[in-house]
Design a protein around this motif. Structure first.
Motif, mmCIF file in Angstrom:
data_model
loop_
_atom_site.group_PDB
_atom_site.id
_atom_site.type_symbol
_atom_site.label_atom_id
_atom_site.label_comp_id
_atom_site.label_asym_id
_atom_site.label_seq_id
_atom_site.Cartn_x
_atom_site.Cartn_y
_atom_site.Cartn_z
ATOM 1 N N MET A 1 0.856 -1.209 0.000
ATOM 2 C CA MET A 1 0.000 0.000 0.000
ATOM 3 C C MET A 1 0.881 1.244 0.000
ATOM 4 N N GLY A 2 0.551 2.238 -0.763
ATOM 5 C CA GLY A 2 1.290 3.480 -0.770
ATOM 6 C C GLY A 2 0.458 4.605 -0.219
ATOM 7 N N VAL A 3 1.078 5.740 -0.042
ATOM 8 C CA VAL A 3 0.363 6.926 0.419
ATOM 9 C C VAL A 3 0.164 7.858 -0.762
ATOM 10 N N LYS A 4 -1.072 8.236 -1.016
ATOM 11 C CA LYS A 4 -1.350 9.145 -2.105
ATOM 12 C C LYS A 4 -0.753 10.503 -1.812
ATOM 13 N N SER A 5 -0.392 11.193 -2.847
ATOM 14 C CA SER A 5 0.234 12.504 -2.708
ATOM 15 C C SER A 5 -0.602 13.417 -1.824
ATOM 16 N N GLY A 6 0.048 14.005 -0.822
ATOM 17 C CA GLY A 6 -0.632 14.939 0.049
ATOM 18 C C GLY A 6 -1.411 14.291 1.174
ATOM 19 N N ARG A 7 -1.477 12.956 1.201
ATOM 20 C CA ARG A 7 -2.231 12.266 2.252
ATOM 21 C C ARG A 7 -1.298 11.442 3.113
ATOM 22 N N LYS A 8 -1.663 11.353 4.370
ATOM 23 C CA LYS A 8 -0.882 10.539 5.295
ATOM 24 C C LYS A 8 -1.654 9.268 5.640
ATOM 25 N N ALA A 9 -0.910 8.209 5.971
ATOM 26 C CA ALA A 9 -1.516 6.909 6.230
ATOM 27 C C ALA A 9 -2.153 6.866 7.614
ATOM 28 N N SER A 10 -3.273 6.179 7.720
ATOM 29 C CA SER A 10 -3.932 5.983 9.014
ATOM 30 C C SER A 10 -3.580 4.632 9.619
ATOM 31 N N ARG A 11 -2.877 3.792 8.836
ATOM 32 C CA ARG A 11 -2.424 2.490 9.322
ATOM 33 C C ARG A 11 -1.023 2.228 8.788
ATOM 34 N N LEU A 12 -0.135 1.797 9.678
ATOM 35 C CA LEU A 12 1.272 1.618 9.312
ATOM 36 C C LEU A 12 1.791 0.299 9.865
ATOM 37 N N LEU A 13 2.499 -0.448 9.029
ATOM 38 C CA LEU A 13 3.220 -1.643 9.469
ATOM 39 C C LEU A 13 4.704 -1.389 9.269
ATOM 40 N N ILE A 14 5.473 -1.496 10.361
ATOM 41 C CA ILE A 14 6.922 -1.346 10.302
ATOM 42 C C ILE A 14 7.544 -2.730 10.404
ATOM 43 N N LEU A 15 8.340 -3.105 9.428
ATOM 44 C CA LEU A 15 8.984 -4.417 9.398
ATOM 45 C C LEU A 15 10.464 -4.273 9.716
ATOM 46 N N SER A 16 10.898 -4.908 10.782
ATOM 47 C CA SER A 16 12.318 -4.904 11.132
ATOM 48 C C SER A 16 12.972 -6.114 10.472
ATOM 49 N N THR A 17 13.564 -5.892 9.308
ATOM 50 C CA THR A 17 14.089 -7.005 8.520
ATOM 51 C C THR A 17 15.278 -7.686 9.190
ATOM 52 N N GLY A 18 15.860 -7.031 10.197
ATOM 53 C CA GLY A 18 16.981 -7.648 10.901
ATOM 54 C C GLY A 18 16.560 -8.501 12.080
ATOM 55 N N VAL A 51 4.846 10.298 7.910
ATOM 56 C CA VAL A 51 3.992 9.723 6.860
ATOM 57 C C VAL A 51 2.675 9.197 7.410
ATOM 58 N N ILE A 52 2.366 9.453 8.695
ATOM 59 C CA ILE A 52 1.125 8.947 9.276
ATOM 60 C C ILE A 52 0.348 10.073 9.944
ATOM 61 N N THR A 53 -0.947 9.833 10.126
ATOM 62 C CA THR A 53 -1.796 10.799 10.817
ATOM 63 C C THR A 53 -1.504 10.776 12.315
ATOM 64 N N THR A 54 -2.010 11.764 13.036
ATOM 65 C CA THR A 54 -1.664 11.909 14.451
ATOM 66 C C THR A 54 -2.216 10.788 15.336
ATOM 67 N N ARG A 55 -3.214 10.064 14.857
ATOM 68 C CA ARG A 55 -3.766 8.950 15.626
ATOM 69 C C ARG A 55 -3.729 7.646 14.826
ATOM 70 N N ALA A 56 -2.775 7.560 13.915
ATOM 71 C CA ALA A 56 -2.665 6.372 13.071
ATOM 72 C C ALA A 56 -2.355 5.132 13.905
ATOM 73 N N ARG A 57 -2.868 4.002 13.454
ATOM 74 C CA ARG A 57 -2.579 2.713 14.073
ATOM 75 C C ARG A 57 -1.220 2.237 13.555
ATOM 76 N N VAL A 58 -0.306 1.936 14.480
ATOM 77 C CA VAL A 58 1.050 1.529 14.118
ATOM 78 C C VAL A 58 1.292 0.102 14.593
ATOM 79 N N VAL A 59 1.715 -0.766 13.680
ATOM 80 C CA VAL A 59 2.076 -2.142 14.021
ATOM 81 C C VAL A 59 3.572 -2.294 13.775
#
Length: 284
Positions: A1-18, A51-59
């Motif tokens: 999933m990408g973020v459209k220009s000018g919009r911030k994501a409301s859901r984020l998954l951070i993958l620690s590849t290490g 890249v996320i909104t102020t109350r975005a869900r972060v995983v």
């Protein structure tokens, strides 16, 4: 999933590849199951909040280092956070009572409501596992350097461990105590570092724990390491003199280095506090 220009994501998954247990197969599975999230690699040099909104869900999917970095960064925010523990030790996830099975963790993250947890703070820095003063702190920092292959700092870290000496201390606040020690340890989890057992603390409770016995000698620390590595004991057993508190002021003679988890945050005197976090974590 990408973020459209000018919009911030409301859901984020951070993958620690290490992370120790993040295989290509598991990464592909997470990308599929969290396809409705913006997915980015863990990078402590990049401010993911941009890249996320102020109350975005972060995983966050990773080990103790990446999980604790994200929680620490969001500690004063209103973000709900889901944890998928894929590291070697998983001290923080275990202390929260998260299931060990990844599929169950995913179900928790997707279906359960987030709740506030308790975080520690010392010298203005948030810690998730422990604040350690003296020998125990030097040992945890040395272990982290070895784990991260920070060989340039190993000589200094080893010198700090070998040169650590007893110091006089005075505690005031919720607990009044004085004496002589090699270490003072204030914990928020059952184990720290390479799963060294330190008590029975959990971020689900509204306080931290002070142990009068943790790290009292180099032999004690070695024994904890052996108990973890060989006997698979990651929680302290037997009688131990422990105290629960919300705030303590610490004075030592002479001044001694203070660590928040494995990070040097100055020298004594600090205030060590237990704080209910603004950030909320998804718990079973």
């Amino acid at each position: 999933m990408g973020v459209k220009s000018g919009r911030k994501a409301s859901r984020l998954l951070i993958l620690s590849t290490g992370a120790g247990n993040l295989t290509p197969e598991i990464e592909a599975k997470l990308r599929y199951l969290f396809a409705d999230h913006l997915i980015i690699p863990f990078d402590p040099k990049v401010d993911f909040e941009n890249v996320i909104t102020t109350r975005a869900r972060v995983v966050i999917a990773g080990g103790d280092g990446s999980i604790e970095f994200v929680i620490r960064k969001l500690a004063d925010s209103k973000h709900p956070v889901g944890i998928l523990s894929l590291g070697t030790f998983n001290n923080f996830a275990n202390a929260l009572g998260l299931p060990g099975d990844l599929d169950r963790q995913i179900q928790v993250v997707k279906k359960v409501r987030p709740r506030p947890i308790t975080l520690g703070r010392v010298n203005g820095t948030v810690f998730l596992e422990a604040c350690a003063i003296g020998l125990f702190g030097e040992t945890i920092a040395l272990g982290q350097d070895m784990k991260d292959f920070e060989y340039g700092r190993l000589a200094d870290g080893l010198a700090n461990v070998l040169s650590a000496k007893p110091f006089n201390y005075e505690l005031t606040g919720d607990l009044k105590r004085e004496g002589t020690a090699m270490s003072l340890v204030f914990t928020n989890t059952e184990s720290v570092g390479a799963r060294l057992p330190v008590g029975d603390s959990t971020p689900r409770e509204p306080n931290l724990q002070f142990s009068a016995n943790t790290g009292r000698t180099r032999t004690d620390i070695a024994g904890r390491a052996i108990a973890s590595a060989l006997l698979m004991k990651h929680k302290e057993e037997g009688e131990s003199e422990v105290f629960r508190f919300r705030k303590l002021n610490v004075r030592t003679t002479p001044p001694v280095r203070v660590y928040a988890d494995s990070v040097l945050v100055g020298t004594t005197p600090p205030a060590v506090t237990a704080e209910v976090s603004a950030v909320r974590v998804v718990l079973p």
